[in-house]
Design an enzyme around this catalytic site. Structure first.
Site, PDB file in Angstrom:
ATOM      1  N   TYR A 175      34.710  -0.425 -72.288  1.00 30.51           N
ATOM      2  CA  TYR A 175      36.052  -0.105 -72.807  1.00 30.51           C
ATOM      3  C   TYR A 175      36.103   1.322 -73.368  1.00 30.51           C
ATOM      4  CZ  TYR A 175      39.864  -0.296 -76.322  1.00 30.51           C
ATOM      5  OH  TYR A 175      40.958  -0.042 -77.107  1.00 30.51           O
ATOM      6  N   ILE A 176      35.258   1.607 -74.337  1.00 32.54           N
ATOM      7  CA  ILE A 176      35.342   2.914 -74.995  1.00 32.54           C
ATOM      8  C   ILE A 176      34.729   4.001 -74.107  1.00 32.54           C
ATOM      9  CG2 ILE A 176      34.737   4.201 -77.079  1.00 32.54           C
ATOM     10  CD1 ILE A 176      34.846   1.493 -78.584  1.00 32.54           C
ATOM     11  N   ASN A 196      24.575  -0.658 -67.001  1.00 22.23           N
ATOM     12  CA  ASN A 196      23.936  -1.778 -66.275  1.00 22.23           C
ATOM     13  C   ASN A 196      24.954  -2.868 -65.925  1.00 22.23           C
ATOM     14  OD1 ASN A 196      24.374  -3.154 -68.637  1.00 22.23           O
ATOM     15  ND2 ASN A 196      22.216  -3.390 -69.186  1.00 22.23           N
ATOM     16  N   THR A 202      28.261  -5.657 -69.535  1.00 21.17           N
ATOM     17  CA  THR A 202      29.588  -5.930 -70.116  1.00 21.17           C
ATOM     18  C   THR A 202      30.654  -4.980 -69.580  1.00 21.17           C
ATOM     19  OG1 THR A 202      29.073  -4.550 -72.040  1.00 21.17           O
ATOM     20  CG2 THR A 202      28.667  -6.898 -72.280  1.00 21.17           C
ATOM     21  N   TYR A 208      24.504  -7.155 -85.864  1.00 16.50           N
ATOM     22  CA  TYR A 208      25.063  -6.047 -85.071  1.00 16.50           C
ATOM     23  C   TYR A 208      25.105  -4.763 -85.909  1.00 16.50           C
ATOM     24  CZ  TYR A 208      28.766  -3.095 -83.159  1.00 16.50           C
ATOM     25  OH  TYR A 208      29.495  -2.026 -82.713  1.00 16.50           O
ATOM     26  N   PHE A 237      36.235   2.138 -86.854  1.00 14.89           N
ATOM     27  CA  PHE A 237      36.873   0.967 -87.460  1.00 14.89           C
ATOM     28  C   PHE A 237      37.446   0.145 -86.289  1.00 14.89           C
ATOM     29  CE2 PHE A 237      36.303   1.250 -92.067  1.00 14.89           C
ATOM     30  CZ  PHE A 237      35.456   2.331 -92.057  1.00 14.89           C
ATOM     31  N   ASN A 238      38.669  -0.370 -86.337  1.00 15.51           N
ATOM     32  CA  ASN A 238      39.091  -1.286 -85.256  1.00 15.51           C
ATOM     33  C   ASN A 238      39.740  -0.524 -84.103  1.00 15.51           C
ATOM     34  OD1 ASN A 238      38.661  -2.988 -87.645  1.00 15.51           O
ATOM     35  ND2 ASN A 238      39.286  -4.606 -86.252  1.00 15.51           N
ATOM     36  N   ARG A 285      42.926  -4.707 -91.586  1.00 17.52           N
ATOM     37  CA  ARG A 285      42.041  -3.841 -90.809  1.00 17.52           C
ATOM     38  C   ARG A 285      42.726  -2.507 -90.538  1.00 17.52           C
ATOM     39  NH1 ARG A 285      39.162  -7.021 -92.271  1.00 17.52           N
ATOM     40  NH2 ARG A 285      37.649  -8.376 -91.225  1.00 17.52           N
ATOM     41  N   ARG A 298      37.101 -16.999 -90.378  1.00 15.91           N
ATOM     42  CA  ARG A 298      35.974 -16.761 -89.469  1.00 15.91           C
ATOM     43  C   ARG A 298      34.807 -16.240 -90.309  1.00 15.91           C
ATOM     44  NH1 ARG A 298      36.867 -12.431 -84.685  1.00 15.91           N
ATOM     45  NH2 ARG A 298      36.633 -11.010 -86.425  1.00 15.91           N
TER      46      ARG A 298
HETATM   47  N1  UFG Z   1      41.476 -12.501 -85.929  1.00 16.66           N
HETATM   48  C1  UFG Z   1      42.320 -13.592 -85.998  1.00 16.66           C
HETATM   49  N2  UFG Z   1      42.473 -14.353 -84.882  1.00 16.66           N
HETATM   50  C2  UFG Z   1      41.823 -14.092 -83.708  1.00 16.66           C
HETATM   51  C3  UFG Z   1      40.966 -12.968 -83.640  1.00 16.66           C
HETATM   52  C4  UFG Z   1      40.801 -12.186 -84.786  1.00 16.66           C
HETATM   53  O1  UFG Z   1      42.922 -13.891 -87.022  1.00 16.66           O
HETATM   54  O2  UFG Z   1      42.016 -14.852 -82.739  1.00 16.66           O
HETATM   55  C5  UFG Z   1      41.332 -11.664 -87.122  1.00 16.66           C
HETATM   56  C6  UFG Z   1      39.900 -11.524 -87.585  1.00 16.66           C
HETATM   57  O3  UFG Z   1      39.530 -12.612 -88.400  1.00 16.66           O
HETATM   58  C7  UFG Z   1      39.963 -10.193 -88.324  1.00 16.66           C
HETATM   59  C8  UFG Z   1      41.006  -9.390 -87.547  1.00 16.66           C
HETATM   60  O4  UFG Z   1      41.743 -10.348 -86.802  1.00 16.66           O
HETATM   61  O5  UFG Z   1      40.421 -10.386 -89.620  1.00 16.66           O
HETATM   62  C9  UFG Z   1      40.409  -8.390 -86.582  1.00 16.66           C
HETATM   63  O6  UFG Z   1      39.425  -9.064 -85.793  1.00 16.66           O
HETATM   64  P1  UFG Z   1      38.700  -8.394 -84.551  1.00 16.66           P
HETATM   65  O7  UFG Z   1      37.742  -9.410 -84.007  1.00 16.66           O
HETATM   66  O8  UFG Z   1      39.709  -7.835 -83.628  1.00 16.66           O
HETATM   67  O9  UFG Z   1      37.921  -7.161 -85.180  1.00 16.66           O
HETATM   68  P2  UFG Z   1      36.823  -7.137 -86.367  1.00 16.66           P
HETATM   69  O10 UFG Z   1      37.496  -6.493 -87.531  1.00 16.66           O
HETATM   70  O11 UFG Z   1      36.180  -8.429 -86.602  1.00 16.66           O
HETATM   71  O12 UFG Z   1      35.687  -6.250 -85.689  1.00 16.66           O
HETATM   72  C10 UFG Z   1      35.783  -4.868 -85.505  1.00 16.66           C
HETATM   73  C11 UFG Z   1      35.019  -4.472 -84.258  1.00 16.66           C
HETATM   74  C12 UFG Z   1      33.557  -4.789 -84.416  1.00 16.66           C
HETATM   75  C13 UFG Z   1      33.049  -4.121 -85.652  1.00 16.66           C
HETATM   76  C14 UFG Z   1      33.882  -4.512 -86.836  1.00 16.66           C
HETATM   77  C15 UFG Z   1      33.468  -3.745 -88.040  1.00 16.66           C
HETATM   78  O13 UFG Z   1      35.537  -5.153 -83.149  1.00 16.66           O
HETATM   79  O14 UFG Z   1      32.843  -4.321 -83.287  1.00 16.66           O
HETATM   80  O15 UFG Z   1      35.247  -4.226 -86.603  1.00 16.66           O
HETATM   81  O16 UFG Z   1      33.753  -4.491 -89.152  1.00 16.66           O
HETATM   82  F1  UFG Z   1      31.770  -4.479 -85.879  1.00 16.66           F
END
Ligand code: UFG
Length: 334
Positions: A11-12, A32, A35, A141, A169-170, A221, A282
Site C-alpha cells: 500500500y504505502i 516478495n 502482502t 509489532y 500515525f494512521n 486517531r 479491541r
Molecule cells: N476500529 C473499529 N472498528 C473496526 C476497525 C477499527 O472501531 O472494524 C477502530 C479501532 O479500534 C481503532 C480505530 O478504529 O480505535 C483505528 O483502527 P485501525 O485498525 O484502522 O488503526 P490502528 O490505530 O489500530 O493502527 C494504526 C496502524 C498500525 C499502527 C498503529 C499505531 O494501522 O499499523 O496505528 O498505533 F501500528
C-alpha cells in the site's frame, strides 16, 4: 537518484514508487509479494520478486542498479498478528532489516529512509506525542519497529549509514488517480472496513469500544493522507542527500477524529447510511493517538495538503469503487 524501494508492491510502498518516478528518479523494487500485489507495481519501475532476507540477491540488486539510496517498507504490520506470532515479526522486520543494512554497508550504499510507526510509543498520557517521549511499545509489532530504529542508529555509528525513521500515525486514503490504494487481505483498518458497507460487502461496521475516556467514548486517531505521507519520504530523501545527520520524525495530521466521527464522515462522502454496531473494545487499543509533526514541518519543510478527513475518505472511496474486489496478483494495467 537511483532508489531501491523494498516493499514497493504494498500500500504505502506503491504510492512512494509512483511519486519517485513522477519526480524523475529511477526506481528498483524488491517485494516478495507476501502482502503486496503485482497490480500495485508501476510498470516504469524495475521489479525483483525476492526477499530482503536474501543477502546475495540484495547485494547484487544494489550493485547492478547503482543504487544510491534505499526506502525501506518491506515489513509485516498487523498488530494483532504480531501478538500471536511475534517471531514472524522478528524474522521479517528485524532480521530482514539486518540483512538489508549488511548488504548496504557491503555495497557502499549509505542512505536509508524507513517506515516506522506510532506503535513505538505505546500508550502515552500527553497529546500530541512528540519524538522526545520515551518509547514504550505495547505490542510486538511496535517493538520490532523500535528494534529496527535502534539497529539503524548503531549501523550509522559503525558504518556511517545515514537514516531517517518516519513514525506514521494512521495512514489512509488513496492516490488521486484512483489507480492504487489500500488493499489488504485480511483487512483490519477502519476506513476500508467502513467502506465495505456501502460496497455491499459488509452489513455494518463494528465500533470497537464506546466507553473510552474521550468525548463520544470511541477511540481517537490521527489520520494522514497517503500522498502527504509520501511527500515526507521524498523530503527525507533530499534531506539525506544534502548530507544531513540521521533523524526521526512523526508523520501525522495533528488532528484527532473519533471512530464515530469517521463513520459519520464516511456517510457524508458515500451517501450511504452505513449502519454501525457497538462492540467490545479491541485488545491493545490506546484511547487516543495524536501526533505532533512540528519537527517534520520545521526540519524537512514538510507541507500537508489534506486537512479535511472527508477528502481522505473520498480518495479511498474512489479507489474502492474502481477495485471492488481489491487488488489481485495480475500485472498492472496502466
Ligand atoms: N476500529 C473499529 N472498528 C473496526 C476497525 C477499527 O472501531 O472494524 C477502530 C479501532 O479500534 C481503532 C480505530 O478504529 O480505535 C483505528 O483502527 P485501525 O485498525 O484502522 O488503526 P490502528 O490505530 O489500530 O493502527 C494504526 C496502524 C498500525 C499502527 C498503529 C499505531 O494501522 O499499523 O496505528 O498505533 F501500528
Amino acid at each position: 537518484m537511483n532508489v531501491l524501494v523494498t516493499g514497493g508492491a504494498g500500500y504505502i510502498g506503491s504510492h512512494c514508487v509512483r511519486a519517485l518516478l513522477d519526480q524523475g528518479h529511477t526506481v528498483t523494487i524488491i517485494d516478495n509479494l507476501s502482502t503486496g500485489y503485482l497490480q500495485a507495481i508501476d510498470s516504469r519501475a524495475k521489479f525483483y520478486n525476492t526477499d530482503i532476507r536474501k543477502f546475495d540477491k540484495v547485494m547484487s540488486i544494489l550493485i547492478n542498479n547503482n543504487i544510491e539510496a534505499v526506502i525501506h517498507f518491506a515489513a509485516f504490520s498487523l498488530v494483532g498478528e504480531s501478538m500471536h506470532n511475534p517471531l514472524k515479526y522478528y524474522d521479517n522486520n528485524v532480521y530482514g532489516t539486518k540483512v538489508l543494512l549488511d548488504a548496504m554497508a557491503e555495497a557502499n550504499v549509505n542512505k536509508i529512509v524507513f517506515s516506522s510507526t506510532a506503535a513505538v510509543y505505546g500508550a502515552q498520557d500527553v497529546m500530541p506525542i512528540t519524538e522526545e517521549v520515551l518509547e514504550t511499545p505495547s505490542n510486538a509489532y511496535g517493538e520490532t519497529k523500535l528494534a529496527m530504529e535502534k539497529m539503524m542508529k548503531w549501523s550509522d555509528i559503525a558504518n556511517d549509514t545515514k537514516y531517517v525513521a518516519l513514525r506514521y500515525f494512521n495512514v489512509a486514503g488513496a492516490h488521486h488517480s484512483g489507480e492504487i490504494g489500500e488493499s489488504h487481505n485480511p483487512e483490519t483498518h477502519l476506513i476500508p472496513l467502513i467502506l465495505q458497507v456501502p460496497l455491499g460487502k459488509r452489513e455494518f461496521i463494528s465500533i470497537f469500544g464506546t466507553d473510552y475516556d474521550t468525548p463520544d467514548g470511541t477511540c481517537i486517531r490521527d489520520y494522514i493522507h497517503i500522498e502527504d505521507l509520501i511527500s515526507a519520504h521524498i523530503k527525507a530523501l533530499e534531506y539525506l542527500d544534502k548530507g544531513n545527520e540521521s533523524n526521526t520524525f512523526n508523520l501525522g495530521s495533528g488532528l484527532g477524529y473519533s471512530v464515530l466521527e469517521m463513520v459519520e464522515a464516511a456517510r457524508a462522502v458515500t451517501g450511504h447510511d452505513i449502519p454501525a454496531k457497538l462492540a467490545e473494545r479491541r485488545a491493545g487499543d490506546p484511547a487516543r493517538l495524536i501526533a505532533s509533526s512540528d519537527k517534520a514541518v520545521k526540519v524537512l519543510g514538510w507541507v500537508r495538503n489534506y486537512t479535511d478527513v472527508k477528502d481522505i475518505i473520498a480518495s479511498a472511496w474512489t479507489f474502492h469503487l474502481n477495485f471492488k474486489e481489491g487488488f489481485k496478483n495480475d500485472k498492472h494495467k496502466y
